[in-house]
Motif scaffolding. Sequence first.
Motif, PDB file in Angstrom:
ATOM      1  N   GLU A  22       1.825   5.732  15.575  1.00 49.98           N
ATOM      2  CA  GLU A  22       3.099   6.245  15.099  1.00 49.98           C
ATOM      3  C   GLU A  22       3.062   6.463  13.588  1.00 49.98           C
ATOM      4  N   LEU A  23       3.948   7.363  13.123  1.00 52.02           N
ATOM      5  CA  LEU A  23       3.958   7.704  11.701  1.00 52.02           C
ATOM      6  C   LEU A  23       4.245   6.481  10.838  1.00 52.02           C
ATOM      7  N   ARG A  24       5.133   5.607  11.297  1.00 51.98           N
ATOM      8  CA  ARG A  24       5.450   4.422  10.504  1.00 51.98           C
ATOM      9  C   ARG A  24       4.235   3.492  10.402  1.00 51.98           C
ATOM     10  N   ASP A  25       3.466   3.392  11.470  1.00 52.75           N
ATOM     11  CA  ASP A  25       2.260   2.567  11.431  1.00 52.75           C
ATOM     12  C   ASP A  25       1.220   3.159  10.477  1.00 52.75           C
ATOM     13  N   ILE A  26       1.152   4.484  10.430  1.00 50.57           N
ATOM     14  CA  ILE A  26       0.246   5.136   9.474  1.00 50.57           C
ATOM     15  C   ILE A  26       0.669   4.809   8.049  1.00 50.57           C
ATOM     16  N   GLU A  27       1.976   4.851   7.786  1.00 51.12           N
ATOM     17  CA  GLU A  27       2.472   4.509   6.450  1.00 51.12           C
ATOM     18  C   GLU A  27       2.126   3.073   6.079  1.00 51.12           C
ATOM     19  N   ILE A  28       2.244   2.171   7.044  1.00 48.94           N
ATOM     20  CA  ILE A  28       1.902   0.762   6.780  1.00 48.94           C
ATOM     21  C   ILE A  28       0.418   0.623   6.467  1.00 48.94           C
ATOM     22  N   PHE A  29      -0.434   1.296   7.235  1.00 49.05           N
ATOM     23  CA  PHE A  29      -1.878   1.231   6.988  1.00 49.05           C
ATOM     24  C   PHE A  29      -2.215   1.749   5.592  1.00 49.05           C
TER      25      PHE A  29
ATOM     26  N   HIS B 222      -2.557  -6.214  -0.085  1.00 44.40           N
ATOM     27  CA  HIS B 222      -1.744  -7.425  -0.130  1.00 44.40           C
ATOM     28  C   HIS B 222      -0.587  -7.242   0.853  1.00 44.40           C
ATOM     29  N   PHE B 223      -0.479  -8.125   1.835  1.00 46.96           N
ATOM     30  CA  PHE B 223       0.530  -7.979   2.874  1.00 46.96           C
ATOM     31  C   PHE B 223       1.953  -8.110   2.307  1.00 46.96           C
ATOM     32  N   GLY B 224       2.139  -9.057   1.388  1.00 47.15           N
ATOM     33  CA  GLY B 224       3.476  -9.272   0.842  1.00 47.15           C
ATOM     34  C   GLY B 224       3.969  -8.099   0.021  1.00 47.15           C
ATOM     35  N   ARG B 225       3.116  -7.592  -0.878  1.00 42.82           N
ATOM     36  CA  ARG B 225       3.533  -6.452  -1.712  1.00 42.82           C
ATOM     37  C   ARG B 225       3.743  -5.206  -0.871  1.00 42.82           C
ATOM     38  N   SER B 226       2.877  -5.014   0.124  1.00 40.47           N
ATOM     39  CA  SER B 226       3.036  -3.852   1.005  1.00 40.47           C
ATOM     40  C   SER B 226       4.365  -3.906   1.740  1.00 40.47           C
ATOM     41  N   ALA B 227       4.698  -5.097   2.242  1.00 40.26           N
ATOM     42  CA  ALA B 227       5.965  -5.248   2.957  1.00 40.26           C
ATOM     43  C   ALA B 227       7.154  -4.997   2.039  1.00 40.26           C
ATOM     44  N   GLU B 228       7.041  -5.481   0.796  1.00 35.24           N
ATOM     45  CA  GLU B 228       8.134  -5.288  -0.157  1.00 35.24           C
ATOM     46  C   GLU B 228       8.350  -3.817  -0.475  1.00 35.24           C
ATOM     47  N   ARG B 229       7.289  -3.080  -0.689  1.00 35.14           N
ATOM     48  CA  ARG B 229       7.415  -1.658  -1.020  1.00 35.14           C
ATOM     49  C   ARG B 229       7.939  -0.852   0.172  1.00 35.14           C
ATOM     50  N   LEU B 230       7.553  -1.282   1.363  1.00 36.18           N
ATOM     51  CA  LEU B 230       7.994  -0.571   2.561  1.00 36.18           C
ATOM     52  C   LEU B 230       9.351  -1.067   3.074  1.00 36.18           C
ATOM     53  N   ARG B 231       9.835  -2.164   2.469  1.00 40.17           N
ATOM     54  CA  ARG B 231      11.103  -2.770   2.860  1.00 40.17           C
ATOM     55  C   ARG B 231      11.083  -3.226   4.316  1.00 40.17           C
ATOM     56  N   VAL B 232       9.984  -3.868   4.668  1.00 34.73           N
ATOM     57  CA  VAL B 232       9.848  -4.496   5.984  1.00 34.73           C
ATOM     58  C   VAL B 232       9.344  -5.916   5.753  1.00 34.73           C
ATOM     59  N   SER B 233       9.236  -6.674   6.810  1.00 34.08           N
ATOM     60  CA  SER B 233       8.736  -8.041   6.684  1.00 34.08           C
ATOM     61  C   SER B 233       7.209  -8.044   6.692  1.00 34.08           C
TER      62      SER B 233
END
Length: 314
Positions: free
Chosen positions: A2-9, A17-28
């Motif tokens: 899915e497009l959202r999963d591509i954005e996360i990757f 960094h999982f924490g910074r990535s989550a913060e920028r994407l506004r997810v957990s």
Amino acid sequence: MELRDIEIFLMLAEELHFGRSAERLRVSPARVSQAIKKQERVIGAQLFERTSRHVRMTPVGEVLLQRLKPAYEGIQEAIAEVTTIARHPSGTLTLGVMGAQMHDMRSVLKRFRDGHPSVELRFKEVFFSDPFGALRAGEVDAVATWLPVREPDLTVGVVLREEPLHLMVATDHPLARQESVSLEVLGDHIVPRLNGPLPAYWESAVLPARTPAGRPVRRGPAVSTFNEILALVAASDVVCTVPDEGRRYNVQPDVAFLALHDAPPVEWALIWRTDGVPPLVRALAEAATDRGDAGARTGARHTRRHPQPASSER
């Protein structure tokens, strides 16, 4: 994937960094971890090496990044381009105008051009002798004309402005010595006969068939253009009622314009074909709805109206 999963990757590949990535994407962080594990299960290999201190891409992850990032950017560019086109359509809009009224629409046209810089705006002169012919023939997309318009195949859109009616006479005409006259004087004089396929109700809004007291207004020589009216009035005893724009844009040494103190104001509006409204016509109507146009400079009172099909009443 899915497009959202591509954005996360892609975000994790950039941040590592999982924490910074989550913060920028506004997810957990759990959502980031879940998406990466899902992708790894589908691909059948690890995309990232995780330790308690570091996150590194695997060779498989590097290959996926090289192939996926340009494709994702292409998708984003395509979406942005289509969105721009949808919000700012291109093409050509042809507006039918009578005489010099385009100058009264200057602020409306500026707002339209500012919002639609890629649109080519064209103009075609429309004569009162055939006010709706060019519109019905598809030669113009919309026409600015006076009201009322009671044609079942045409829609009355936004009212552009309101202006007073004047009486045009030769400078040596007996009425020229007066500053203001009544519509009743039309019963004592001859007015031009407007030549062409124009509805009688539409003509009467500017050139009445009867005086307020009910006396008939005699018609004289036929005319088809405003310049013909100017010439006829200047060279004879014929008088003619005209909207204020006729006075403002046609100063002549041998023609005088008198105020008509009991004449109702003339309203000008955009009209278009009821059968299908092009997006650019709607955009022009929206630009006109945002007031502050030429009518305000002439003291016109604006009336907000919702577009509606014209009545079939004749």
